[in-house]
Motif scaffolding. Structure first.
Motif, PDB file in Angstrom:
ATOM      1  N   LEU A   1       0.822  -1.206   0.000  1.00 36.11           N
ATOM      2  CA  LEU A   1       0.000   0.000   0.000  1.00 36.11           C
ATOM      3  C   LEU A   1       0.862   1.265   0.000  1.00 36.11           C
ATOM      4  O   LEU A   1       0.532   2.244  -0.673  1.00 36.11           O
ATOM      5  N   LEU A   2       1.962   1.239   0.736  1.00 34.85           N
ATOM      6  CA  LEU A   2       2.865   2.394   0.733  1.00 34.85           C
ATOM      7  C   LEU A   2       3.480   2.598  -0.648  1.00 34.85           C
ATOM      8  O   LEU A   2       3.550   3.726  -1.141  1.00 34.85           O
ATOM      9  N   ALA A   3       3.914   1.512  -1.269  1.00 32.74           N
ATOM     10  CA  ALA A   3       4.536   1.605  -2.590  1.00 32.74           C
ATOM     11  C   ALA A   3       3.532   2.072  -3.641  1.00 32.74           C
ATOM     12  O   ALA A   3       3.882   2.807  -4.563  1.00 32.74           O
ATOM     13  N   GLU A   4       2.288   1.667  -3.474  1.00 28.21           N
ATOM     14  CA  GLU A   4       1.208   2.060  -4.393  1.00 28.21           C
ATOM     15  C   GLU A   4       0.959   3.564  -4.311  1.00 28.21           C
ATOM     16  O   GLU A   4       0.655   4.215  -5.307  1.00 28.21           O
ATOM     17  N   GLY A   5       1.088   4.117  -3.110  1.00 27.30           N
ATOM     18  CA  GLY A   5       0.869   5.540  -2.898  1.00 27.30           C
ATOM     19  C   GLY A   5      -0.599   5.888  -2.783  1.00 27.30           C
ATOM     20  O   GLY A   5      -1.479   5.052  -2.995  1.00 27.30           O
ATOM     21  N   GLY A   6      -0.860   7.118  -2.416  1.00 28.02           N
ATOM     22  CA  GLY A   6      -2.224   7.612  -2.353  1.00 28.02           C
ATOM     23  C   GLY A   6      -2.958   7.378  -1.050  1.00 28.02           C
ATOM     24  O   GLY A   6      -4.145   7.678  -0.956  1.00 28.02           O
TER      25      GLY A   6
ATOM     26  N   LEU B   1      12.375  -4.917  -3.762  1.00 24.73           N
ATOM     27  CA  LEU B   1      12.732  -6.012  -4.649  1.00 24.73           C
ATOM     28  C   LEU B   1      11.572  -7.001  -4.789  1.00 24.73           C
ATOM     29  O   LEU B   1      11.169  -7.352  -5.903  1.00 24.73           O
ATOM     30  N   ILE B   2      11.019  -7.413  -3.673  1.00 21.78           N
ATOM     31  CA  ILE B   2       9.951  -8.413  -3.701  1.00 21.78           C
ATOM     32  C   ILE B   2       8.678  -7.827  -4.297  1.00 21.78           C
ATOM     33  O   ILE B   2       7.991  -8.496  -5.084  1.00 21.78           O
ATOM     34  N   LEU B   3       8.340  -6.590  -3.961  1.00 19.54           N
ATOM     35  CA  LEU B   3       7.141  -5.969  -4.543  1.00 19.54           C
ATOM     36  C   LEU B   3       7.259  -5.872  -6.065  1.00 19.54           C
ATOM     37  O   LEU B   3       6.282  -6.107  -6.785  1.00 19.54           O
ATOM     38  N   GLU B   4       8.437  -5.533  -6.563  1.00 18.42           N
ATOM     39  CA  GLU B   4       8.655  -5.480  -8.014  1.00 18.42           C
ATOM     40  C   GLU B   4       8.505  -6.857  -8.643  1.00 18.42           C
ATOM     41  O   GLU B   4       7.896  -7.023  -9.682  1.00 18.42           O
TER      42      GLU B   4
END
Length: 106
Positions: A57-62, A96-99
């Motif tokens: 959720l943090l990486a997604e933003g918003g 790395l894992i999220l990518e």
């Protein structure tokens, strides 16, 4: 052996190589689930899955930290800590894992 020596060893970083090797040996989602259910307590499983969701959720933003806390059940302290690992710490394991996860779902 003195108590001081024992205390020093408890603070040493763990040797993660055997755990990493075990995780690489997992061939299917079912094997992964079976291994993790044996390895982790229910509380540890909840904590780890919660942190991964927070990282996504943090990486997604918003979303604000408070919104992420409400969406995941994680404390705002946990959200802040995960954010720090995403943005400031050198390992970049979450990134790395999220990518990689994004690549497998694309």
């Amino acid at each position: 052996m003195s108590d001081d020596m024992t205390d020093d060893r408890r603070n040493d970083p763990p040797d993660l190589a055997p755990l990493c090797a075990a995780l690489r040996a997992i061939k299917t989602d079912e094997e992964g689930e079976r291994f993790l259910r044996d390895l982790l307590t229910p509380g540890e499983m909840k904590t780890l899955t919660e942190r991964l969701r927070v990282a996504g959720l943090l990486a997604e933003g918003g979303h604000s930290y408070r919104e992420i806390s409400e969406m995941t059940g994680a404390s705002t302290t946990t959200v802040t800590r995960v954010s720090r690992f995403l943005t400031q710490e050198p390992w970049q394991g979450y990134r790395l894992i999220l990518e990689r996860l994004k690549e497998t779902t694309s």
